[in-house]
Scaffold this active site. Structure first.
Site, short mmCIF file in Angstrom:
data_model
loop_
_atom_site.label_atom_id
_atom_site.label_comp_id
_atom_site.label_asym_id
_atom_site.label_seq_id
_atom_site.Cartn_x
_atom_site.Cartn_y
_atom_site.Cartn_z
N HIS A 155 10.46 7.07 -9.71
CA HIS A 155 11.06 8.12 -8.91
C HIS A 155 12.07 7.49 -7.96
O HIS A 155 12.11 6.27 -7.81
CB HIS A 155 10.00 8.96 -8.18
CG HIS A 155 9.39 8.31 -7.00
ND1 HIS A 155 8.33 7.42 -7.08
CD2 HIS A 155 9.68 8.41 -5.68
CE1 HIS A 155 8.00 7.02 -5.87
NE2 HIS A 155 8.80 7.59 -5.00
N TYR A 206 2.79 3.53 2.79
CA TYR A 206 4.25 3.53 2.77
C TYR A 206 4.81 4.38 3.90
O TYR A 206 4.20 5.33 4.36
CB TYR A 206 4.80 3.95 1.40
CG TYR A 206 4.35 5.30 0.90
CD1 TYR A 206 5.15 6.42 1.05
CD2 TYR A 206 3.12 5.44 0.26
CE1 TYR A 206 4.76 7.65 0.57
CE2 TYR A 206 2.72 6.67 -0.23
CZ TYR A 206 3.54 7.78 -0.06
OH TYR A 206 3.12 8.99 -0.53
#
Length: 151
Positions: free
Chosen positions: A51, A119
């Site tokens: 992605h 993240y």
């Protein structure tokens, strides 16, 4: 290395009680702004790819387990357009990895235990307008072979 990708080696301070490790500091200047922090667990052997984002940068960290991380530069006009980089992140190699917008990214969990990814992004997730573009894990334009190479 793909232009604008940044890597920060993390340092563990060990003693007889365990360890301490700084992850991200405001003076690292790795993110242009803070948007969101998230965490995900992925099981052994799973490939989560590919992605990319049009508007946000990502910063990845694997505090538990190990992963093979693959980046592919999709940016028109980039001197590294079409380049693929591979990084090994996790307990065995504690790194922060900054992934610029329009760089496709994904990972495969290595070993026999789940991996945990933490993240940070430069923008918060908007479910009404997700900045999340998908490519197949085996996208022929990227052409990455996810199998382990026995040497």
């Amino acid at each position: 290395m793909i232009k604008d990708v940044q890597v920060k080696k993390l340092v563990k301070h060990n003693d007889d009680r365990g360890f301490f490790m700084e992850i991200l500091r405001d003076d690292d200047q790795l993110l242009t702004r803070f948007g969101q922090a998230s965490m995900s667990r992925t099981y052994p052997g799973v490939v989560k790819a590919f992605h990319y984002h049009e508007h946000q940068d990502d910063l990845w960290f694997f505090p538990v387990g190990n992963a093979q991380v693959v980046l592919h530069d999709l940016r028109e006009g980039s001197p590294t357009k079409g380049e693929t980089n591979v990084f090994y992140l996790g307990e065995d190699n504690p790194l922060l990895l900054v992934i610029p917008k329009m760089v496709a990214h994904g990972y495969r969990v290595l070993g026999n235990m789940p991996a945990l990814i933490v993240y940070f992004t430069t923008a918060s997730y908007d479910p009404d307008k997700p900045d999340e573009k998908r490519l197949a894990w085996d996208d022929p334009d990227i052409g990455f072979d996810w199998t382990t190479k026995n040497r």
